[in-house]
Design a protein around this motif. Sequence first.
Motif, PDB file in Angstrom:
ATOM      1  N   UNK A 116     -17.963  -8.657  33.035  1.00  0.00           N
ATOM      2  CA  UNK A 116     -19.213  -8.615  33.332  1.00  0.00           C
ATOM      3  C   UNK A 116     -19.718  -6.955  33.099  1.00  0.00           C
ATOM      4  N   UNK A 117     -19.062  -6.228  34.097  1.00  0.00           N
ATOM      5  CA  UNK A 117     -20.159  -5.006  34.418  1.00  0.00           C
ATOM      6  C   UNK A 117     -18.411  -4.333  33.695  1.00  0.00           C
TER       7      UNK A 117
ATOM      8  N   UNK B 135      -9.408 -13.720  40.427  1.00  0.00           N
ATOM      9  CA  UNK B 135      -9.528 -12.043  40.702  1.00  0.00           C
ATOM     10  C   UNK B 135     -10.128 -10.844  41.635  1.00  0.00           C
ATOM     11  N   UNK B 136     -10.095 -10.348  41.776  1.00  0.00           N
ATOM     12  CA  UNK B 136     -11.625  -9.104  42.736  1.00  0.00           C
ATOM     13  C   UNK B 136     -11.056  -7.900  42.198  1.00  0.00           C
ATOM     14  N   UNK B 137     -11.660  -7.431  40.890  1.00  0.00           N
ATOM     15  CA  UNK B 137     -12.007  -5.679  41.012  1.00  0.00           C
ATOM     16  C   UNK B 137     -12.767  -5.049  41.673  1.00  0.00           C
TER      17      UNK B 137
ATOM     18  N   UNK C 277     -13.965  -0.967  31.424  1.00  0.00           N
ATOM     19  CA  UNK C 277     -13.885  -0.163  31.226  1.00  0.00           C
ATOM     20  C   UNK C 277     -11.784   0.020  32.329  1.00  0.00           C
ATOM     21  N   UNK C 278     -11.997  -0.132  32.976  1.00  0.00           N
ATOM     22  CA  UNK C 278     -10.713  -0.576  34.254  1.00  0.00           C
ATOM     23  C   UNK C 278      -9.778  -1.140  32.967  1.00  0.00           C
ATOM     24  N   UNK C 279     -10.037  -2.469  32.044  1.00  0.00           N
ATOM     25  CA  UNK C 279      -8.571  -3.364  32.316  1.00  0.00           C
ATOM     26  C   UNK C 279      -8.903  -2.474  30.506  1.00  0.00           C
TER      27      UNK C 279
ATOM     28  N   UNK D 235     -16.402  -4.851  46.015  1.00  0.00           N
ATOM     29  CA  UNK D 235     -16.018  -5.744  45.104  1.00  0.00           C
ATOM     30  C   UNK D 235     -16.599  -5.552  43.776  1.00  0.00           C
ATOM     31  N   UNK D 236     -16.259  -4.936  43.022  1.00  0.00           N
ATOM     32  CA  UNK D 236     -17.955  -4.938  41.727  1.00  0.00           C
ATOM     33  C   UNK D 236     -16.957  -5.497  40.451  1.00  0.00           C
ATOM     34  N   UNK D 237     -16.656  -6.827  41.015  1.00  0.00           N
ATOM     35  CA  UNK D 237     -16.742  -8.117  39.707  1.00  0.00           C
ATOM     36  C   UNK D 237     -15.352  -8.531  40.706  1.00  0.00           C
ATOM     37  N   UNK D 238     -15.904 -10.572  40.347  1.00  0.00           N
ATOM     38  CA  UNK D 238     -15.078 -11.203  40.810  1.00  0.00           C
ATOM     39  C   UNK D 238     -15.164 -12.528  40.077  1.00  0.00           C
ATOM     40  N   UNK D 239     -13.691 -13.523  39.253  1.00  0.00           N
ATOM     41  CA  UNK D 239     -13.908 -14.111  38.576  1.00  0.00           C
ATOM     42  C   UNK D 239     -12.723 -14.638  38.426  1.00  0.00           C
TER      43      UNK D 239
END
Length: 252
Positions: free
Chosen positions: A239-240, A217-219, A245-247, A225-229
């Motif tokens: 982590x971010x 997943x890329x956020x 907040x988005x999730x 890209x704020x976070x990927x994993x």
Amino acid sequence: MSFIEMKNIRKDFGNHTILHGVNMTLEKGDVVSVIGPSGAGKSTLLRCLNHLEVIQGGSISIDGEYLAEEKNGQVVYADKEIAKQILGKMGMVFQSFNLFPHMTVLDNILAAPIYVKGMKKEDVLPLAEQLLEKVGLYNKKDGYPGSLSGGQKQRVAIARALAMKPEIMLFDEPTSALDPELTGEVLRTIQQLADENMTMAIVTHEMAFAKSVSDKILFMVDGVIEEEGTSEQIFESPQSERTKAFIQSVLR
């Protein structure tokens, strides 16, 4: 080198930078979902990958060949023949179906192999019919797009993209124009492709689907890209703070 590599992608519209040094990699058979708020640059990233948009910085390579490469501060695109070869490996499905209203469902699927690849109708016909079976719409082959529901139109659009025998499928919010009850049939078709190890990049607002189908997943937010994993990392232990907040907001 990964099967698909987008490195340090910058995309400008006039004086406005939409993508700020974005990286995305996919291995063969990977499913990557790109999530994030509206206006984050998700669709623009996909459109850069298949050359619907021209990048101003960075490089794009597919299966070891460069579609675009930055040299001396300038992005240089592959020549027409090589670009055509590279882009021929990708199929794309849009939010708005883009079917030809004056053609039957079957003719919509036959069109690209015949007119783009120069194939004979009799050679393409068995594949087109097989693809309509695959998406559960063989009985609609002689109908016109106007007689179909939104979910059926999108499944025809998927079959049409598959008729070109792509190695990579790109989905740009494939369910955003659909009523909720029609979304499931399209997602089931995409899940089936994932089960068959099709390499896919999906921009989606369907979080439960993204979580279940994706290897990665890329956020994205504000063109980065704020976070990927993995699905588990992003959805269960982001982590971010912005990812958290988005999730939380979409899974409420």
